[in-house]
Design an enzyme around this catalytic site. Structure first.
Site, PDB file in Angstrom:
ATOM      1  N   HIS A 100       0.835  -1.209   0.000  1.00 41.67           N
ATOM      2  CA  HIS A 100       0.000   0.000   0.000  1.00 41.67           C
ATOM      3  C   HIS A 100       0.867   1.255   0.000  1.00 41.67           C
ATOM      4  CE1 HIS A 100      -3.429   2.627   1.049  1.00 41.67           C
ATOM      5  NE2 HIS A 100      -2.552   3.240   1.830  1.00 41.67           N
ATOM      6  N   GLU A 101       1.911   1.261   0.839  1.00 39.05           N
ATOM      7  CA  GLU A 101       2.801   2.423   0.890  1.00 39.05           C
ATOM      8  C   GLU A 101       3.604   2.565  -0.405  1.00 39.05           C
ATOM      9  OE1 GLU A 101       2.163   4.457   3.104  1.00 39.05           O
ATOM     10  OE2 GLU A 101       0.989   3.081   4.347  1.00 39.05           O
ATOM     11  N   HIS A 104       1.652   4.501  -2.863  1.00 32.49           N
ATOM     12  CA  HIS A 104       1.799   5.957  -2.755  1.00 32.49           C
ATOM     13  C   HIS A 104       3.062   6.440  -3.463  1.00 32.49           C
ATOM     14  CE1 HIS A 104      -1.628   6.643  -0.274  1.00 32.49           C
ATOM     15  NE2 HIS A 104      -1.181   5.956   0.761  1.00 32.49           N
ATOM     16  N   HIS A 108       3.276   9.067  -6.599  1.00 30.36           N
ATOM     17  CA  HIS A 108       4.171  10.217  -6.611  1.00 30.36           C
ATOM     18  C   HIS A 108       5.023  10.223  -7.874  1.00 30.36           C
ATOM     19  CE1 HIS A 108       7.566  12.665  -4.499  1.00 30.36           C
ATOM     20  NE2 HIS A 108       6.747  13.440  -5.148  1.00 30.36           N
TER      21      HIS A 108
END
Length: 230
Positions: A100-101, A104, A108
């Site tokens: 999940h991270e 991100h 980006h």
């Protein structure tokens, strides 16, 4: 003036958000505990590193941060920070949260518009949360309704941020599920447990957004009533 943040009516007013938040936290804890018991091929840190490298993001670091479920991605530092259980853990819970991270980080890198907007909106939301409440308190306390309205407008930045942040979190989870299967880190059957963890976590963001919206509506009612009493 009444200290409205202790107002029982305020607690009643935002009670749907409180109930949802408590339920979401319970779901996060229970699904995380269950998925922790199911082994994965890699640790959370290894899964994150594998996905990042395969996406060409070799310059994004994966570090460990103290605490439980303190996992996050820092766009300004280009680093994924994972809690010890996720960083070292070789479970479906660990790889799901780590992925999940990574989602991100990919947002980006690819210039995902909602994430870019939240980066701009975050300082305004912080500013609006603290200064908005201060302006509201002073305005109501001194009978300066114009200042109280300024506080309401400033606090609305918090709501805007929370609403924009929802698709960011949902998209990161969608990317995570897809990447975990594509990279062979979890099987389609194992993805069920990852789904439960990430879906439960998503409800915490929904609850935070609902609380921000209901709090803003409460402030609007409070200031409008004071305006009518003048």
């Amino acid at each position: 003036m009444p200290m409205f943040f202790f107002d029982p009516f305020y607690l009643i007013f935002i009670s749907p958000a409180i109930i949802l938040a408590l339920w979401a936290q319970f779901r996060v804890r229970s699904t995380y505990a269950q998925a922790r018991q199911i082994p994965a091929r890699l640790s959370g840190a290894e899964a994150a590193r594998l996905i990042l490298n395969s996406a060409g993001l070799t310059d994004v670091d994966v570090d460990m941060v103290p605490g439980e479920l303190t996992d996050h991605y820092s766009p300004s530092e280009r680093v994924i920070r994972l809690s010890p259980d996720v960083y070292r853990g070789r479970s479906l819970a660990s790889v799901g949260i780590a992925a999940h991270e990574v989602g991100h980080a990919l947002q980006h890198a690819h210039g995902y518009a909602p994430l870019m907007i939240t980066q701009i909106a975050y300082p305004a939301a912080n500013f609006g949360s603290s200064l908005g409440l201060l302006a509201l308190l002073i305005g109501l306390g001194m009978g300066l309704t114009w200042l109280a309205w300024v506080g309401v407008y400033l606090f609305s930045a918090v709501v805007i941020f929370q609403v924009i942040n929802l698709p960011v979190e949902f998209n990161a989870s969608r990317r995570a599920k897809q990447l975990l299967v594509e990279r062979g880190i979890v099987s389609p059957e194992e993805l069920t447990y990852v789904n439960r963890v990430l879906n439960a976590a998503a409800w915490t963001y929904v609850a935070a957004t609902l609380q921000a919206i209901l709090t803003l509506l409460y402030y609007l009612l409070l200031v409008s009533a004071r305006d009518r009493d003048r």
